[in-house]
Design a protein around this motif. Structure first.
Motif, PDB file in Angstrom:
ATOM      1  N   PHE A  29      -3.741   5.572  -3.418  1.00  0.00           N
ATOM      2  CA  PHE A  29      -3.007   5.418  -4.664  1.00  0.00           C
ATOM      3  C   PHE A  29      -3.030   6.713  -5.471  1.00  0.00           C
ATOM      4  CE2 PHE A  29      -3.246   0.973  -3.668  1.00  0.00           C
ATOM      5  CZ  PHE A  29      -2.198   0.382  -4.361  1.00  0.00           C
ATOM      6  N   SER A  45     -11.457   3.070  -8.917  1.00  0.00           N
ATOM      7  CA  SER A  45     -10.369   2.120  -9.127  1.00  0.00           C
ATOM      8  C   SER A  45      -9.895   2.052 -10.576  1.00  0.00           C
ATOM      9  CB  SER A  45     -10.804   0.720  -8.676  1.00  0.00           C
ATOM     10  OG  SER A  45     -11.234   0.718  -7.346  1.00  0.00           O
ATOM     11  N   HIS A  68     -10.224  -2.767 -13.582  1.00  0.00           N
ATOM     12  CA  HIS A  68      -8.863  -2.402 -13.205  1.00  0.00           C
ATOM     13  C   HIS A  68      -7.899  -2.653 -14.363  1.00  0.00           C
ATOM     14  CE1 HIS A  68      -9.979  -3.335  -8.709  1.00  0.00           C
ATOM     15  NE2 HIS A  68     -10.764  -2.434  -9.274  1.00  0.00           N
ATOM     16  N   GLN A  90      -4.361  -8.284  -9.634  1.00  0.00           N
ATOM     17  CA  GLN A  90      -5.544  -8.158 -10.487  1.00  0.00           C
ATOM     18  C   GLN A  90      -5.668  -9.379 -11.410  1.00  0.00           C
ATOM     19  OE1 GLN A  90      -7.000  -5.224  -9.335  1.00  0.00           O
ATOM     20  NE2 GLN A  90      -5.021  -5.199  -8.275  1.00  0.00           N
ATOM     21  N   VAL A 147       0.863  -1.172   0.000  1.00  0.00           N
ATOM     22  CA  VAL A 147       0.000   0.000   0.000  1.00  0.00           C
ATOM     23  C   VAL A 147       0.901   1.223   0.000  1.00  0.00           C
ATOM     24  CG1 VAL A 147      -1.752   1.310   1.233  1.00  0.00           C
ATOM     25  CG2 VAL A 147      -1.824  -1.189   1.249  1.00  0.00           C
ATOM     26  N   TRP A 159       0.675  -5.028  -7.506  1.00  0.00           N
ATOM     27  CA  TRP A 159      -0.732  -4.661  -7.678  1.00  0.00           C
ATOM     28  C   TRP A 159      -1.307  -5.288  -8.948  1.00  0.00           C
ATOM     29  CZ3 TRP A 159      -3.309  -2.226 -11.602  1.00  0.00           C
ATOM     30  CH2 TRP A 159      -4.613  -1.799 -11.331  1.00  0.00           C
TER      31      TRP A 159
END
Length: 243
Positions: free
Chosen positions: A95, A142, A203, A186, A3, A182
């Motif tokens: 983000f 997102s 995403h 996904q 994060v 990240w």
């Protein structure tokens, strides 16, 4: 897994990232003041009216009487300013806070706003193509944020940033590690199909859109992959404080 919480990447072309700040403020305002997230449950009426519902956008279904506030196609814009809860909002804004200012710097204010909205629309469209009959509203920034993440990766993969590993351990790592992890998550979620409540294809759509658009929407002379026109990797300005 990671994060992001701060980077050390100076702005070179703009004095202040006004569009980034405005997007952060607008998302929080919509959630707190219009979705009533600060005072209890998120308004179902708002989610149905302004979220992007694939079956409604494709014409396979219609909203209940009294819920239709605008043409279905326009929900591909409005959905990205709604969120399903505080964690959803905070995750997206974290983000956006870390990555968006440098992307805005590379593009300029107006082009960055257009870039952000285009990534969000393409992300929504990707979700609809993946599941056109779904009657579950798509909400959240997102997809648009995924485009910002991809643009940052294309511009500054070697910049080191502070990130929480497993939400607990602060480490300073290259941006490519954070963004790579990240993106891998996904893809894994799509392949594993473990979480049907998250729009993973949105995403991916936003990410691919951002990676492509940054190549043509960046300022003349702004290089990709942390390199200047001579091919020598660029370095952060001395004394840059972390935000």
């Amino acid at each position: 897994m990671f994060v992001p919480i701060a980077d050390a990447n100076p702005l070179e072309h703009v004095v202040r990232p006004y569009v980034t700040w405005a997007l952060l403020a607008l998302n929080v305002f919509v959630f707190v003041a219009l979705q009533h997230g600060a005072f209890g449950e998120v308004s179902e009426a708002g989610v149905l009216a302004y979220g992007a519902i694939p079956a409604v956008v494709t014409g396979e279904a219609v909203l209940p009487e009294g819920y239709e506030r605008l043409p279905a196609a326009l929900t591909l814009l409005t959905y990205m300013f709604l969120h399903g809860g505080w964690l959803h909002l905070i995750g997206n804004m974290a983000f956006l806070w870390v990555f968006a200012d440098n992307v805005e710097d590379a593009m300029g204010h107006v082009r960055f706003l257009a870039f952000y909205l285009l990534c969000g629309v393409v992300a929504g469209a990707a979700h609809i193509v993946a599941d056109p009959g779904s009657e579950v509203p798509l909400v959240g920034a997102s997809g648009a944020v995924a485009g910002v993440i991809a643009a940052y990766l294309m511009l500054h993969p070697n910049i080191r940033l502070w990130a929480l590993v497993f939400m607990k351990i602060p480490l300073r790592v290259p941006a490519v590690w954070v963004i790579g992890a990240w993106f891998a998550l996904q893809v894994w979620q799509i392949l594993a199909a473990d979480d049907q409540d998250t729009a993973w294809w949105a995403h991916i759509g936003g990410f691919v859109c951002g990676a492509l658009l940054v190549t043509v929407m960046r300022r003349p002379g702004v290089a990709l992959l942390d390199r200047d026109p001579s091919g020598v990797p660029s370095r952060p300005a001395p004394g840059k404080s972390e935000r």
